[in-house]
Design an enzyme around this catalytic site. Structure first.
Site, PDB file in Angstrom:
ATOM      1  N   ASN A 153       0.876  -1.114  -0.080  1.00  0.00           N
ATOM      2  CA  ASN A 153      -0.022   0.081  -0.125  1.00  0.00           C
ATOM      3  C   ASN A 153       0.902   1.223  -0.065  1.00  0.00           C
ATOM      4  O   ASN A 153       0.284   2.264  -0.384  1.00  0.00           O
ATOM      5  CB  ASN A 153      -0.950  -0.129   1.144  1.00  0.00           C
ATOM      6  CG  ASN A 153      -0.380  -0.038   2.282  1.00  0.00           C
ATOM      7  OD1 ASN A 153       0.883  -0.494   2.760  1.00  0.00           O
ATOM      8  ND2 ASN A 153      -1.066   0.513   3.529  1.00  0.00           N
ATOM      9  N   GLU A 252       5.001  -3.983  12.186  1.00  0.00           N
ATOM     10  CA  GLU A 252       3.876  -3.087  11.870  1.00  0.00           C
ATOM     11  C   GLU A 252       2.767  -3.599  11.529  1.00  0.00           C
ATOM     12  O   GLU A 252       2.831  -4.104  10.217  1.00  0.00           O
ATOM     13  CB  GLU A 252       4.575  -1.888  11.050  1.00  0.00           C
ATOM     14  CG  GLU A 252       5.735  -1.271  11.686  1.00  0.00           C
ATOM     15  CD  GLU A 252       5.023  -0.150  12.762  1.00  0.00           C
ATOM     16  OE1 GLU A 252       6.075   0.423  13.611  1.00  0.00           O
ATOM     17  OE2 GLU A 252       3.879  -0.068  12.729  1.00  0.00           O
ATOM     18  N   CYS A 286      -3.002   1.540   6.976  1.00  0.00           N
ATOM     19  CA  CYS A 286      -3.151   0.823   8.063  1.00  0.00           C
ATOM     20  C   CYS A 286      -3.732   1.615   9.054  1.00  0.00           C
ATOM     21  O   CYS A 286      -4.242   1.299  10.177  1.00  0.00           O
ATOM     22  CB  CYS A 286      -1.461   0.260   8.629  1.00  0.00           C
ATOM     23  SG  CYS A 286      -0.533   1.527   8.699  1.00  0.00           S
ATOM     24  N   GLU A 460       8.763   2.738  14.228  1.00  0.00           N
ATOM     25  CA  GLU A 460       9.746   3.285  13.247  1.00  0.00           C
ATOM     26  C   GLU A 460       9.391   4.768  12.987  1.00  0.00           C
ATOM     27  O   GLU A 460       8.417   5.577  13.478  1.00  0.00           O
ATOM     28  CB  GLU A 460       8.959   2.686  11.898  1.00  0.00           C
ATOM     29  CG  GLU A 460       9.115   0.969  11.843  1.00  0.00           C
ATOM     30  CD  GLU A 460       8.557   0.680  10.525  1.00  0.00           C
ATOM     31  OE1 GLU A 460       7.810   0.586   9.767  1.00  0.00           O
ATOM     32  OE2 GLU A 460       9.668  -0.356  10.062  1.00  0.00           O
TER      33      GLU A 460
HETATM   34  N1  NAD Z   1       1.248  -0.945  10.757  1.00  0.00           N
HETATM   35  C1  NAD Z   1       1.887  -0.354   9.443  1.00  0.00           C
HETATM   36  O1  NAD Z   1       2.713   0.327   9.594  1.00  0.00           O
HETATM   37  C2  NAD Z   1       1.006  -1.127   8.357  1.00  0.00           C
HETATM   38  C3  NAD Z   1       1.585  -0.342   7.088  1.00  0.00           C
HETATM   39  C4  NAD Z   1       1.066  -1.054   5.949  1.00  0.00           C
HETATM   40  C5  NAD Z   1       0.013  -1.970   5.942  1.00  0.00           C
HETATM   41  N2  NAD Z   1      -0.311  -2.815   7.155  1.00  0.00           N
HETATM   42  C6  NAD Z   1      -1.218  -3.652   7.143  1.00  0.00           C
HETATM   43  O2  NAD Z   1      -0.957  -4.767   6.218  1.00  0.00           O
HETATM   44  C7  NAD Z   1      -1.968  -5.276   5.879  1.00  0.00           C
HETATM   45  C8  NAD Z   1      -2.284  -4.973   4.183  1.00  0.00           C
HETATM   46  O3  NAD Z   1      -0.766  -5.344   3.512  1.00  0.00           O
HETATM   47  P1  NAD Z   1      -0.928  -6.620   2.846  1.00  0.00           P
HETATM   48  O4  NAD Z   1      -2.104  -7.287   2.169  1.00  0.00           O
HETATM   49  O5  NAD Z   1       0.286  -6.466   1.818  1.00  0.00           O
HETATM   50  O6  NAD Z   1      -0.424  -7.427   4.114  1.00  0.00           O
HETATM   51  P2  NAD Z   1       0.145  -9.223   4.166  1.00  0.00           P
HETATM   52  O7  NAD Z   1       0.485  -9.562   5.233  1.00  0.00           O
HETATM   53  O8  NAD Z   1      -0.763  -9.962   2.979  1.00  0.00           O
HETATM   54  O9  NAD Z   1       1.578  -9.056   3.327  1.00  0.00           O
HETATM   55  C9  NAD Z   1       2.536  -8.290   3.687  1.00  0.00           C
HETATM   56  C10 NAD Z   1       4.019  -8.756   3.028  1.00  0.00           C
HETATM   57  O10 NAD Z   1       4.257  -9.986   3.745  1.00  0.00           O
HETATM   58  C11 NAD Z   1       4.192 -10.972   2.564  1.00  0.00           C
HETATM   59  N3  NAD Z   1       3.486 -12.184   2.844  1.00  0.00           N
HETATM   60  C12 NAD Z   1       2.290 -12.623   3.011  1.00  0.00           C
HETATM   61  N4  NAD Z   1       1.905 -13.925   3.215  1.00  0.00           N
HETATM   62  C13 NAD Z   1       3.155 -14.367   3.604  1.00  0.00           C
HETATM   63  C14 NAD Z   1       3.513 -15.672   4.211  1.00  0.00           C
HETATM   64  N5  NAD Z   1       2.867 -16.582   4.487  1.00  0.00           N
HETATM   65  N6  NAD Z   1       4.963 -15.761   4.364  1.00  0.00           N
HETATM   66  C15 NAD Z   1       5.734 -15.105   4.183  1.00  0.00           C
HETATM   67  N7  NAD Z   1       5.448 -13.574   3.685  1.00  0.00           N
HETATM   68  C16 NAD Z   1       4.242 -13.256   3.487  1.00  0.00           C
HETATM   69  C17 NAD Z   1       3.600 -10.301   1.440  1.00  0.00           C
HETATM   70  O11 NAD Z   1       3.980 -10.742   0.289  1.00  0.00           O
HETATM   71  C18 NAD Z   1       3.758  -8.852   1.719  1.00  0.00           C
HETATM   72  O12 NAD Z   1       5.432  -8.660   1.172  1.00  0.00           O
HETATM   73  C19 NAD Z   1      -3.248  -4.568   6.348  1.00  0.00           C
HETATM   74  O13 NAD Z   1      -3.648  -5.352   7.408  1.00  0.00           O
HETATM   75  C20 NAD Z   1      -2.525  -3.197   6.974  1.00  0.00           C
HETATM   76  O14 NAD Z   1      -3.196  -2.651   8.193  1.00  0.00           O
HETATM   77  C21 NAD Z   1       0.249  -2.151   8.270  1.00  0.00           C
HETATM   78  O1  LIG Z   2      -0.531   1.615   5.807  1.00  0.00           O
HETATM   79  C1  LIG Z   2       0.172   2.166   6.755  1.00  0.00           C
HETATM   80  C2  LIG Z   2       1.298   3.351   6.452  1.00  0.00           C
HETATM   81  O2  LIG Z   2       2.228   3.353   7.684  1.00  0.00           O
HETATM   82  C3  LIG Z   2       0.554   4.465   6.124  1.00  0.00           C
HETATM   83  S1  LIG Z   2       1.167   5.925   6.762  1.00  0.00           S
HETATM   84  O3  LIG Z   2       1.529   6.678   5.315  1.00  0.00           O
HETATM   85  O4  LIG Z   2       2.719   5.708   7.367  1.00  0.00           O
HETATM   86  O5  LIG Z   2       0.404   6.852   7.680  1.00  0.00           O
END
Ligand code: NAD
Ligand SMILES: O=C[C@H](O)CS(=O)(=O)O
Length: 482
Positions: A153, A252, A286, A460
């Site tokens: 994202n 995160e 997120c 972070e």
């Molecule tokens: N807290 C934060 O800073 C933050 C920031 C961005 C997104 N997010 C969260 O991430 C989610 C959306 O992102 P997403 O759909 O890419 O998440 P995701 O967990 O599906 O994927 C994240 C990463 O993990 C890898 N991955 C997925 N399944 C895996 C497995 N079984 N083994 C090893 N690696 C694996 C993916 O290829 C990707 O690179 C939402 O829940 C969002 O809230 C959190």
């Molecule tokens: O989706 C999660 C990212 O951390 C969003 S932000 O741009 O850092 O707010």
């Protein structure tokens, strides 16, 4: 410098394909068209990247903080020089409006400039000794080889938020970007190469087979830390995988942010803040508001004002002038939004705006406002990760806080009030790592980003972000009696 559009993985300072020359397609979410074919790496490439990172670590850890700072600053400068190109590349694979993509390039670059400065502040300590013949010294040292696994994202910022502090601390890093958005990661590596990042210090292992590549990173005792950004479910899986080699962890994870509008709020400020929080990146962040809690006395006025503003949001491909909402990233994300809206309707939700797939089809969904939301709805417990604003009603401050905290996650929270005493009371009682008061967008490199409960571990950005990549070593100098 040549184009930023790279198609090979970047391993040990070399651009190379997968051993079996496999590739996977990268799609434009706005059109569904294939825009590139990228190296589909496997375990062998991950292991090669780890080996190269271990070799590079021995020299990179020996550089001065000033040398590391200069490389990071140069990398920042090159990103900003190529901001427009990076933004268009990012929008082509992630779909966000170009204006937001330009913003992400600057946000991502800010972590490089921030940690170019923090690199020179990894201070140790000399502690007043407990013995007359000894000195007590505390040193800060790099963790070592780091694995980073990042989401789609924010395909640039979620990488620089890790690479910046890792390199500042003297670590080397192997990045596995999301399969939906590998191009941004490769473009970033190309600029890092031009900025003077030495071979092996940063590797990008692109793959469609995350379990295999990440599994190799997790099994390796050489990898001393995992920095992961993604869903809570994947984070829990990788936590389990990290136990065998006792890796340091920065996680995160997912959110389910409450946004509370109290009756004493400035309504225009609250509506603007809601739009900014809820609909940024088409609701795919997120820290998006996921549950909007509105005090009964102003519920109808706020609901109509928000719905009117949402109806004005332009839904279009990110490169279209004035686009405010782009496509969802993929079919799975689109289906989740459809499921949440249908479930809310079935449980008494009242659609005030949107509520349907957009007329242009594909992965475009109308920005949506749902009134009369209840805790029984799926969108109350799950992160929608899409353009759906669900409005819940409350009567008292205590009820609002109880509703806000009724979730396993605790990443961000927001509330709108003009009562100073209430602002402190509520900020203190909300179970979240980050709180916005009268503000819907709070993310910045200068503040510690992260959550509590099942939203993750560590922080972070800020000064705290450097600590995540440092170890503490205590040295006692004995035998110093006069
Ligand atoms: N807290 C934060 O800073 C933050 C920031 C961005 C997104 N997010 C969260 O991430 C989610 C959306 O992102 P997403 O759909 O890419 O998440 P995701 O967990 O599906 O994927 C994240 C990463 O993990 C890898 N991955 C997925 N399944 C895996 C497995 N079984 N083994 C090893 N690696 C694996 C993916 O290829 C990707 O690179 C939402 O829940 C969002 O809230 C959190
Ligand atoms: O989706 C999660 C990212 O951390 C969003 S932000 O741009 O850092 O707010």
């Amino acid at each position: 410098m040549d184009t930023l559009w790279q198609h090979e993985a970047f391993i040990g300072g070399a651009w190379r394909g997968a051993g079996d020359l496999r590739r996977f397609p990268v799609l434009d979410p706005a059109t569904g068209e294939t825009i590139a074919e990228v190296a589909d790496c496997g375990e062998a490439e991950a292991e090669a990247a780890i080996a190269e990172a271990a070799i590079a670590y021995e020299s990179w850890r020996g550089t001065t903080a000033l040398e590391r700072s200069r490389v990071l600053r140069r990398w920042h400068d090159l990103m900003m020089e190529r901001q427009e190109e990076l933004a268009r590349l990012l929008t082509s694979e992630q779909g966000k409006p170009l204006a937001e993509a330009r913003g992400e390039v600057a946000y991502a670059a800010s972590f490089l400039s921030w940690f170019a400065e923090e690199a020179r502040r990894a201070y140790g300590q000399v502690v007043p000794a407990h013995r007359a013949d000894a000195e007590v010294v505390v040193l800060k040292e790099p963790v070592g080889v780091v694995a980073a696994v990042t989401p789609w994202n924010f395909p640039l910022a979620m990488i620089t938020r890790k690479v910046g502090p890792a390199l500042a601390a003297g670590c080397t890093i192997v990045v596995k970007p999301a399969e939906d958005t590998p191009l941004s990661a490769l473009a970033l590596a190309r600029l890092g190469e031009a900025a003077g990042v030495p071979a092996g210090v940063v590797s990008i292992v692109t793959t469609r087979d995350a379990p295999s590549v990440v599994g190799a990173l997790m099994r390796s005792p050489t990898v001393r830390k995992l920095s992961f950004t993604g869903s809570t479910a994947t984070g829990k899986l990788l936590m389990r995988q990290s136990a065998e080699t006792v890796k340091r962890l920065s996680l995160e994870l997912g959110g389910n942010a409450p946004l509370i509008v109290f009756a004493d709020a400035d309504l225009d400020v609250a509506v603007r803040g809601t739009l900014a929080s809820k609909f940024r990146n088409t609701g795919q962040t997120c820290v998006c508001a996921n549950r909007i809690l509105v005090e009964d006395a102003i519920y109808d006025r706020y609901a109509e004002a928000l719905a009117e503003a949402v109806r004005r949001l332009k839904v279009a491909p990110g490169t279209v002038e004035g686009a405010a909402q782009g496509p969802l990233i993929n079919r799975a994300g689109f289906a989740k939004v459809e499921r949440h809206v249908a479930d809310a309707r079935a449980k008494g939700g009242r659609i005030l705006a949107g509520g349907q797939p957009d007329a242009q089809g594909g992965l475009f969904f109308q920005p949506t406002v749902i009134a009369d939301a209840t805790p029984e709805m799926a969108l109350a417990d799950e992160e929608t990760f899409g353009p759906v604003a669900a409005l819940f009603r409350f009567q008292t401050e205590d009820e609002a806080i109880r509703l806000a905290n009724a979730t396993e996650t605790g990443l961000s929270a927001y509330f709108f009030t003009r009562d100073l005493a209430r602002a402190w009371r509520v900020a203190r009682r909300l179970e979240a790592g980050m709180v916005g008061i009268n503000e819907g967008v709070i993310s910045t490199e200068v503040a510690p980003f992260g959550g509590v409960k099942q939203s993750g571990l560590g922080r972070e950005g800020a000064a705290q972000g450097l600590e995540e990549y440092l170890e503490t070593k205590y040295v006692l100098f004995g035998g110093l009696a006069a």
